[in-house]
Design a protein around this motif. Structure first.
Motif, PDB file in Angstrom:
ATOM      1  N   HIS A 325       0.847  -1.199   0.000  1.00 12.28           N
ATOM      2  CA  HIS A 325       0.000   0.000   0.000  1.00 12.28           C
ATOM      3  C   HIS A 325       0.878   1.244   0.000  1.00 12.28           C
ATOM      4  O   HIS A 325       2.100   1.174   0.202  1.00 12.28           O
ATOM      5  CB  HIS A 325      -0.952   0.014   1.215  1.00 12.28           C
ATOM      6  N   GLY A 326       0.255   2.387  -0.248  1.00 17.46           N
ATOM      7  CA  GLY A 326       0.994   3.643  -0.323  1.00 17.46           C
ATOM      8  C   GLY A 326       0.784   4.317  -1.669  1.00 17.46           C
ATOM      9  O   GLY A 326       0.017   3.830  -2.518  1.00 17.46           O
ATOM     10  N   ALA A 416      -4.834   4.928   0.019  1.00 17.89           N
ATOM     11  CA  ALA A 416      -3.542   4.373   0.428  1.00 17.89           C
ATOM     12  C   ALA A 416      -3.563   3.965   1.898  1.00 17.89           C
ATOM     13  O   ALA A 416      -2.994   2.933   2.278  1.00 17.89           O
ATOM     14  CB  ALA A 416      -2.445   5.391   0.172  1.00 17.89           C
ATOM     15  N   SER A 450       2.803   9.747   5.663  1.00 17.38           N
ATOM     16  CA  SER A 450       2.284   8.418   5.986  1.00 17.38           C
ATOM     17  C   SER A 450       1.977   7.591   4.751  1.00 17.38           C
ATOM     18  O   SER A 450       1.902   6.356   4.830  1.00 17.38           O
ATOM     19  CB  SER A 450       0.999   8.541   6.821  1.00 17.38           C
ATOM     20  N   THR A 451       1.766   8.260   3.615  1.00 20.59           N
ATOM     21  CA  THR A 451       1.263   7.529   2.442  1.00 20.59           C
ATOM     22  C   THR A 451       2.218   7.503   1.253  1.00 20.59           C
ATOM     23  O   THR A 451       2.275   6.498   0.537  1.00 20.59           O
ATOM     24  CB  THR A 451      -0.073   8.131   1.975  1.00 20.59           C
ATOM     25  N   ASN A 453       5.232   6.760  -0.801  1.00 18.62           N
ATOM     26  CA  ASN A 453       6.395   5.878  -0.689  1.00 18.62           C
ATOM     27  C   ASN A 453       7.580   6.376  -1.512  1.00 18.62           C
ATOM     28  O   ASN A 453       8.727   6.275  -1.080  1.00 18.62           O
ATOM     29  CB  ASN A 453       6.043   4.468  -1.161  1.00 18.62           C
TER      30      ASN A 453
END
Length: 574
Positions: A325-326, A416, A450-451, A453
């Protein structure tokens, strides 16, 4: 055109023609399904089968000529090698040459060197030798090239485009009657041939875009070849209204509406290729300007190595794609290859275990096994509304054509956070700039860290024609200024110049990417939270191991892939 096609394909006995078709199939110039369809039509209409294949656009003139060249073991003539003037014809008539598609190229003690569409015709060969009193040696030529060259040398200098457009008058289509007249004219053979010729030459030139721009006293046609616009032969200005109307009809646009921009698509077969052309029109002072983006489905390359990723960068990017995820962002200006990179990533991720949904504007290429949504703002289907529906479709991977606004960004971030891998593009000059752009949009810094990458930034640069490129040693002073010693160790260092030739006048052929990949490390995250500048974020990313686009470009210069001039042309960091 049909006369040229007949000259091309009337290549001997039925056995010889069958052999030609077999060679077209084995060279993948002709698809078996297309041949079956043509045979069905041929059974009803009769005539020559190869002629029919060319007329239907199932195989190109060039491909047939290339195949005939191999069958007869005769060189294929390149029109770029055409001399400045023709030879003295003597008693050979221009009409005979034109009817039989013969172009005398040179004359010497050994006889004539002639470009022919059909050198198998013994009657024509004997007639030419008798009329000229010379022995004749042959090259294989494409009929349309022969026709244009004959006209240039012996027919008064009119080009094929000018000949097709001759007789078209100026048209003022301000009232309803004129619009109807324009619609009729745009459906007539000369206009259709003109537009088809513009598209055909664009494909032959490897163009990505066709620009048709009307001005007060002329109609300008330009092709974007390897990222650079080049002006080419244009139809007469009197044909502007008819040509533009023909394109609008093909794209299913309203030809009566000339005051507002319009967008459409054309599915068209050129030289045996199925092309998807994205059409955009805008009103200008002297008529409508038209731009067609050529999407050649057969030529798209979905391979990271072919796109210009070296092994290290490919491994880093694939590692990011394998995250469960991301968000992964690809950034760069319009026309920098972002969509192709995303499609390549999706093709890597596309397995039976994953559900992938995209929302794009427009859908440029259709990918097997992937659910692709065409955004359409006019009916309320924008990126944000499509995304809200997508998350209820239980996807594993979501691709968003572009992060255009805060609402789209927020839904992407929410996706995400709830376990989806999200791929998208954003328009910034470099990877670090994408972080500050999203903050400026209004995305909260803690959500961003946080999301997101990784962020990949890229540009397209032209690649050298390896056959003509010229090596030179970089002066120590220049090497120091460019930072080559730090990048590649102490010199001497070798770069290359682009040297033009008849086949590649610019010295370049094709394009590749220069890339930088910013991975979101803890150090970078701390800078984002503290609202550091893009420069500070970039410096930290370099300290963490990121290689700048500029450095990637210099590496490709050292490898002989491109030139320093190209890197300086597209890079703003130097």
């Amino acid at each position: 055109m049909s006369q040229a096609v007949e000259a091309l394909v009337d290549t001997g006995t039925e056995t010889q023609k069958d052999e030609l078709i077999e060679q077209l199939l084995s060279a993948a110039y002709l698809k078996p399904d297309d041949l079956d369809r043509a045979r069905t039509v041929h059974a009803e209409q009769g005539g020559d089968l190869v002629n029919l294949l060319v007329r239907l656009g199932l195989v190109s003139e060039r491909n047939v000529s290339q195949t005939l060249s191999k069958l007869l073991d005769l060189p294929l003539f390149d029109i770029k090698q055409l001399p400045d003037e023709g030879i003295e014809l003597g008693t050979v008539s221009y009409r005979f040459l034109k009817q039989n598609f013969l172009l005398p190229l040179s004359s010497d003690d050994d006889g004539w060197l002639v470009v022919a569409a059909n050198p198998r015709d013994e009657f024509i060969s004997r007639a030419l030798e008798m009329a000229s009193g010379k022995k004749v040696r042959y090259l294989i030529g494409i009929p349309s090239d022969i026709e244009a060259s004959l006209e240039k040398f012996y027919g008064g200098g009119r080009s094929m485009m000018g000949e097709i457009a001759e007789g078209l008058g100026d048209i003022d289509a301000e009232d309803g009657e004129s619009v109807e007249h324009l619609r009729e004219l745009a459906s007539e053979a000369p206009v259709i041939r003109l537009v088809n010729l513009i598209m055909q030459r664009a494909v032959e030139s490897r163009a990505s875009d066709i620009h048709i721009e009307p001005f007060e006293n002329h109609l300008k046609v330009r092709y974007r070849i390897d990222g650079v616009l080049q002006e080419v032969e244009s139809p007469p200005p009197s044909s502007a209204a008819a040509v533009i109307s023909r394109i609008k009809i093909m794209a299913k646009l309203n030809i009566a509406e000339r005051r507002l921009p319009q967008d459409g698509r054309i599915m068209h077969r050129v030289q045996g290729k199925e092309l998807d052309l994205r059409v955009s029109t805008i009103p200008t002072a002297h008529g409508e300007s038209v731009v067609m983006r050529i999407l050649d489905r057969e030529s798209i390359v979905l391979n990271f190595s072919e796109l210009g990723f070296d092994q290290q960068l490919q491994q880093q990017f694939v590692r990011q794609l394998e995250m469960p995820h991301g968000i992964i962002l690809v950034t760069g200006p319009t026309g920098s290859g972002k969509t192709t990179t995303l499609y390549t990533a999706l093709s890597q991720l596309n397995t039976s275990e994953r559900k992938i949904i995209t929302v794009e504007d427009p859908v440029e290429y259709q990918l097997e096994g992937i659910n692709q949504i065409q955004a359409k703002a006019s009916i309320g289907l924008d990126f944000a509304s499509a995304l809200r529906a997508i998350v209820r479709q239980d996807p594993d991977i979501i691709m968003i054509g572009e992060m255009r606004d805060l609402e789209t960004a927020k839904i992407a971030i929410q996706s995400a956070l709830t376990g989806h891998l999200v791929l998208s593009t954003i328009h910034t000059n470099d990877a670090a700039g994408a972080v500050t752009r999203m903050l400026d949009m209004g995305v909260e810094d803690y959500l961003l860290t946080s999301t997101v990458n990784a962020i990949l930034a890229q540009r397209l640069v032209r690649t050298l024609n390896q056959e003509t490129a010229e090596a030179y040693e970089v002066l120590p002073e220049m090497a120091a200024e460019l930072g080559l010693d730090e990048l590649a160790g102490s010199g001497p260092h070798t770069f290359y110049h682009a040297v033009g030739s008849t086949a590649t006048p610019t010295g370049y052929k094709g394009r590749t990417t220069i890339i930088e990949l910013l991975e979101m490390t803890d150090a970078v995250r701390r800078l984002v939270i503290s609202r550091a500048t893009a420069g500070d974020i970039q410096n930290q990313a370099v300290a963490d191991g990121m290689r700048l686009m500029y450095a990637d470009g210099l590496n490709k210069c050292l490898q002989g892939v491109t030139t320093l001039e190209e890197i300086l042309r597209v890079s703003q960091d130097v």
